[in-house]
Design a protein around this motif. Structure first.
Motif, PDB file in Angstrom:
ATOM      1  N   SER A 106       0.832  -1.200   0.000  1.00  0.00           N
ATOM      2  CA  SER A 106       0.000   0.000   0.000  1.00  0.00           C
ATOM      3  C   SER A 106       0.869   1.255   0.000  1.00  0.00           C
ATOM      4  N   GLU A 118       3.971   1.425  -1.087  1.00  0.00           N
ATOM      5  CA  GLU A 118       4.639   1.499  -2.397  1.00  0.00           C
ATOM      6  C   GLU A 118       3.709   2.090  -3.461  1.00  0.00           C
ATOM      7  N   GLN A 119       2.440   1.663  -3.438  1.00  0.00           N
ATOM      8  CA  GLN A 119       1.487   2.191  -4.406  1.00  0.00           C
ATOM      9  C   GLN A 119       1.248   3.674  -4.185  1.00  0.00           C
ATOM     10  N   ALA A 120       1.168   4.052  -2.916  1.00  0.00           N
ATOM     11  CA  ALA A 120       0.928   5.474  -2.609  1.00  0.00           C
ATOM     12  C   ALA A 120       2.115   6.326  -3.057  1.00  0.00           C
ATOM     13  N   SER A 121       3.331   5.828  -2.857  1.00  0.00           N
ATOM     14  CA  SER A 121       4.498   6.616  -3.272  1.00  0.00           C
ATOM     15  C   SER A 121       4.632   6.650  -4.790  1.00  0.00           C
ATOM     16  N   THR A 122       4.226   5.572  -5.471  1.00  0.00           N
ATOM     17  CA  THR A 122       4.267   5.533  -6.927  1.00  0.00           C
ATOM     18  C   THR A 122       3.242   6.497  -7.506  1.00  0.00           C
ATOM     19  N   ASN A 123       2.063   6.529  -6.906  1.00  0.00           N
ATOM     20  CA  ASN A 123       0.987   7.403  -7.410  1.00  0.00           C
ATOM     21  C   ASN A 123       1.304   8.877  -7.142  1.00  0.00           C
ATOM     22  N   SER A 124       2.070   9.179  -6.124  1.00  0.00           N
ATOM     23  CA  SER A 124       2.344  10.580  -5.807  1.00  0.00           C
ATOM     24  C   SER A 124       3.458  11.153  -6.657  1.00  0.00           C
ATOM     25  N   LYS A 125       4.167  10.335  -7.394  1.00  0.00           N
ATOM     26  CA  LYS A 125       5.271  10.833  -8.235  1.00  0.00           C
ATOM     27  C   LYS A 125       4.783  11.394  -9.509  1.00  0.00           C
TER      28      LYS A 125
END
Length: 79
Positions: free
Chosen positions: A70, A72-79
């Motif tokens: 979760s 990792e997904q949040a950090s990927t989506n915020s980039k």
């Protein structure tokens, strides 16, 4: 004493020795069987307890993996 009398006495003594030997072996077999039954029972309980602990650890690991995924997904989506 006659030869047949000596033979009977010897045969009787040998028979009693054989019976004692068989009784000793039977007792040993019973003791080993009792030990193995107790051992099996104790190990079954310990394995059940270990299985419960492993199940708890697996659930915790799944939770941690889900949390990391979760994040990792949040950090990927915020980039």
């Amino acid at each position: 004493m006659s030869t047949s009398g000596n033979f009977m006495i010897t045969a009787t003594k040998d028979d009693w020795k054989n019976r004692d030997y068989i009784e000793d072996i039977s007792l040993c077999i019973l003791q080993v069987t009792e030990f193995l039954n107790k051992f099996e029972k104790n190990m079954r309980v310990k394995l059940l307890e270990l299985n419960e602990k492993l199940t708890v650890l697996e659930r915790k690991m799944q939770y941690v993996e889900a949390a990391v995924h979760s994040i990792e997904q949040a950090s990927t989506n915020s980039k």
